[in-house]
Design a protein around this motif. Structure first.
Motif, mmCIF file in Angstrom:
data_model
loop_
_atom_site.group_PDB
_atom_site.id
_atom_site.type_symbol
_atom_site.label_atom_id
_atom_site.label_comp_id
_atom_site.label_asym_id
_atom_site.label_seq_id
_atom_site.Cartn_x
_atom_site.Cartn_y
_atom_site.Cartn_z
ATOM 1 N N LEU A 347 -6.316 57.335 9.946
ATOM 2 C CA LEU A 347 -6.027 56.868 11.158
ATOM 3 C C LEU A 347 -5.340 57.897 11.874
ATOM 4 O O LEU A 347 -5.016 58.022 13.186
ATOM 5 C CB LEU A 347 -5.265 55.769 11.275
ATOM 6 C CG LEU A 347 -5.901 54.544 10.620
ATOM 7 C CD1 LEU A 347 -4.672 53.364 10.585
ATOM 8 C CD2 LEU A 347 -6.960 53.724 11.444
ATOM 9 N N TRP A 378 -15.888 58.057 7.440
ATOM 10 C CA TRP A 378 -15.352 56.819 8.249
ATOM 11 C C TRP A 378 -15.560 56.784 9.745
ATOM 12 O O TRP A 378 -15.755 55.845 10.394
ATOM 13 C CB TRP A 378 -13.993 56.718 8.087
ATOM 14 C CG TRP A 378 -13.405 56.026 6.660
ATOM 15 C CD1 TRP A 378 -13.349 56.780 5.549
ATOM 16 C CD2 TRP A 378 -13.025 54.724 6.622
ATOM 17 N NE1 TRP A 378 -12.915 55.706 4.435
ATOM 18 C CE2 TRP A 378 -12.774 54.612 5.158
ATOM 19 C CE3 TRP A 378 -12.943 53.579 7.277
ATOM 20 C CZ2 TRP A 378 -12.403 53.210 4.367
ATOM 21 C CZ3 TRP A 378 -12.478 52.648 6.695
ATOM 22 C CH2 TRP A 378 -12.180 52.325 5.339
ATOM 23 N N LYS A 379 -15.368 58.046 10.299
ATOM 24 C CA LYS A 379 -15.722 58.350 11.822
ATOM 25 C C LYS A 379 -17.274 58.158 11.854
ATOM 26 O O LYS A 379 -17.539 57.594 13.228
ATOM 27 C CB LYS A 379 -15.296 59.628 12.098
ATOM 28 C CG LYS A 379 -13.954 59.835 12.441
ATOM 29 C CD LYS A 379 -13.595 61.114 12.872
ATOM 30 C CE LYS A 379 -11.868 61.154 13.252
ATOM 31 N NZ LYS A 379 -11.424 62.551 13.384
ATOM 32 N N LEU A 385 -12.811 52.435 11.367
ATOM 33 C CA LEU A 385 -11.424 52.759 11.626
ATOM 34 C C LEU A 385 -10.622 51.573 12.627
ATOM 35 O O LEU A 385 -9.503 51.399 11.908
ATOM 36 C CB LEU A 385 -11.121 54.222 12.286
ATOM 37 C CG LEU A 385 -11.792 55.380 11.269
ATOM 38 C CD1 LEU A 385 -11.489 56.807 12.010
ATOM 39 C CD2 LEU A 385 -10.655 55.523 9.902
#
Length: 503
Positions: A347, A378-379, A385
């Motif tokens: 994060l 993840w992005k 996220l």
């Protein structure tokens, strides 16, 4: 009856100075000892003493050593084993460039010393005795000075151009780009393959030949893995995935050290081949196999991918979680319980640094390594996220005492902080879990020490005023005691004790 006013009138200001000064000194010593114990062990000494010894003694409970020993045997405690980072960078092409740009050492001596021990284990054997080039390399792996190591590798190649381990050292530390490193590893692979085939036919001719064949096998697998990692860095994903798949089919003991399946998962995620990633997880996310942040968080990522299109915090708060969303949230909670340091890096609450060459599972070092390579994955899944941000802190409600009891895993090991301090550079702010709060007894002794020191100073400066104040406070405190004593004395006959004795 005892006359408190007569006793207090005989006390001089020096007595109060000595009393408060001594109290301040004693509480200060206790404070120092408590703080030292807290910094070293993470808990209060007085608290531990009262919980483990005083409370059981007062309650009449007796701890049986036999029972304790039996419980320890049947309750395995997770160890703090240091693992080689399967995604470690190249010293010359990556770590060294970071040092040139920032003038900060990305690796600690402890981390590099562990790598030196690994290299000696993998690349040397007893049959090297008497062979000049291999004896030079044995010394090179132990050498701390990079320039001396590189000079030794060149010297070994001059004596024997088929010394594969010398090419490995040059590829790891002298090459300043991934392309240069790949070229050197290709040379090492050709030589390693020749040496492997030679020793393969001679491995049954004695213990030394068997050991040499094992070493040649290790060298071949290591070089092939690093070539696959070069291909991954250069964007040749299909080639990298093919090589990683081939390596996962190998069975030599070195494979348990390399954890190639984590390289394969990362390369497949880069290709967005999520079905293939799920197939790899089905093989390695098994209860009998050791877990890792890569395994746990990748499983959570794939489950999050299935629900993020329909996930909305406001809508979910009204209607509740459906089955798929519940599985995704549980997967995130499982991952966070295994390694609670990762979410802050994913994060981007905490800044990333280059990962170390070794890591501690469930520690900050593993979190850094995973996040460094997997943040982009993840992005790449829009909304993943956001789901992590909304749900990860809920894990801590499930495990309120993580050091004492876990939910899906063993209690969180207390040794991670010390090990990560050795593995990670000094300029990195270490992530600590659970967050250590200053124990009550440290704050209490600090307050007691401060108050008594202040009273000692005031008594020394203003003896008459402080003496009068002390007498007044003691009189106030003694009033209830005197009152109770008088009431009891009025009800009880004066000769009560004599009558009891006669009876």
């Amino acid at each position: 009856m005892w006359d408190s006013s007569m006793f207090l009138s005989n006390l001089t200001p020096k007595f109060y100075v000595a009393l408060t000064g001594t109290s301040s000194l004693i509480s200060g010593v206790i404070l120092i000892c408590e703080w030292w114990y807290f910094r070293k062990y993470g808990s209060s000494f007085i608290e531990q003493l009262s919980i483990n010894y005083i409370t059981p003694w007062l309650s009449g409970e007796c701890k049986d050593d036999t029972v304790t020993t039996t419980q320890q045997v049947h309750s395995p405690v997770p160890d703090c084993k240091i693992w080689r980072n399967p995604l470690s960078l190249f010293r010359g092409a990556e770590y060294q460039r970071f040092y040139w740009a920032t003038n900060k050492e990305p690796l600690t001596y402890y981390d590099m010393n562990l790598s030196a021990q690994d290299h000696q284990t993998i690349f040397t054997c007893d049959s090297d005795a008497g062979k000049a080039e291999y004896e030079i390399m044995q010394t090179a792996w132990r050498e701390r000075n990079p320039q001396v190591r590189l000079k030794a590798a060149h010297s070994a190649l001059e004596k024997n151009p088929e010394c594969a381990t010398a090419y490995i050292l040059l590829a790891e530390e002298e090459a300043t780009t991934i392309t240069e490193a790949e070229n050197l590893f290709r040379q090492a692979y050709k030589v390693a393959e020749i040496n492997y085939k030679k020793s393969q036919g001679l491995q049954h001719q004695g213990i030394l030949m068997e050991v040499q064949h094992k070493r040649d096998t290790n060298v071949l697998i290591y070089v092939k893995r690093r070539l696959a990692m070069c291909a991954r860095r250069l964007g040749k994903l299909k080639e990298a995935v093919k090589m990683f798949r081939d390596l996962t089919k190998e069975v030599p003991p070195i494979m348990s050290l390399l954890n190639v399946h984590e390289n394969l998962i990362e390369a497949l995620l880069q290709m967005q081949a999520y079905a293939d990633v799920q197939a790899v997880l089905a093989k390695y996310d098994d209860i009998s196999l050791p877990k890792s942040a890569t395994i746990c968080y990748t499983a959570a990522l794939l489950k999050a991918r299935n629900v993020i299109d329909r996930f909305s915090p406001d809508l979910t708060g009204k209607r509740g979680l459906n089955n798929a969303e519940l599985q995704a949230v549980e997967a995130i909670h499982r991952a966070v319980e295994f390694n609670p340091h990762v979410p802050k890096y994913l994060l981007e609450i905490k800044p990333l640094i280059l990962p170390p060459e070794h890591l501690l599972k469930r520690g900050d070092s593993e979190a850094l390594s995973y996040s460094f390579f997997h943040l982009a994955h993840w992005k790449a899944i829009d909304g993943a996220l956001n789901l992590l941000h909304c749900t990860w802190e809920g894990t801590f409600r499930i495990i309120p005492s993580p050091l004492e009891r876990g939910h899906l895993f063993y209690p969180y090991p207390t040794c991670t902080e010390c090990a990560d301090k050795e593995l990670l550079p000094a300029f990195h702010e270490l992530s600590v879990y659970p967050k250590k709060e200053i124990p009550f007894f440290i704050m209490f002794t600090a307050g007691l020490c401060s108050i008594t020191a202040m009273l000692a100073f005031l008594t020394h400066q203003y003896p008459e005023i402080m003496g009068l104040l002390a007498k007044t406070v003691v009189n106030w405190i003694s009033l209830p005691i005197v009152f109770v004593y008088d009431r009891i004395d009025s009800f009880i006959p004066p000769n009560l004790i004599q009558q009891i004795i006669r009876i």
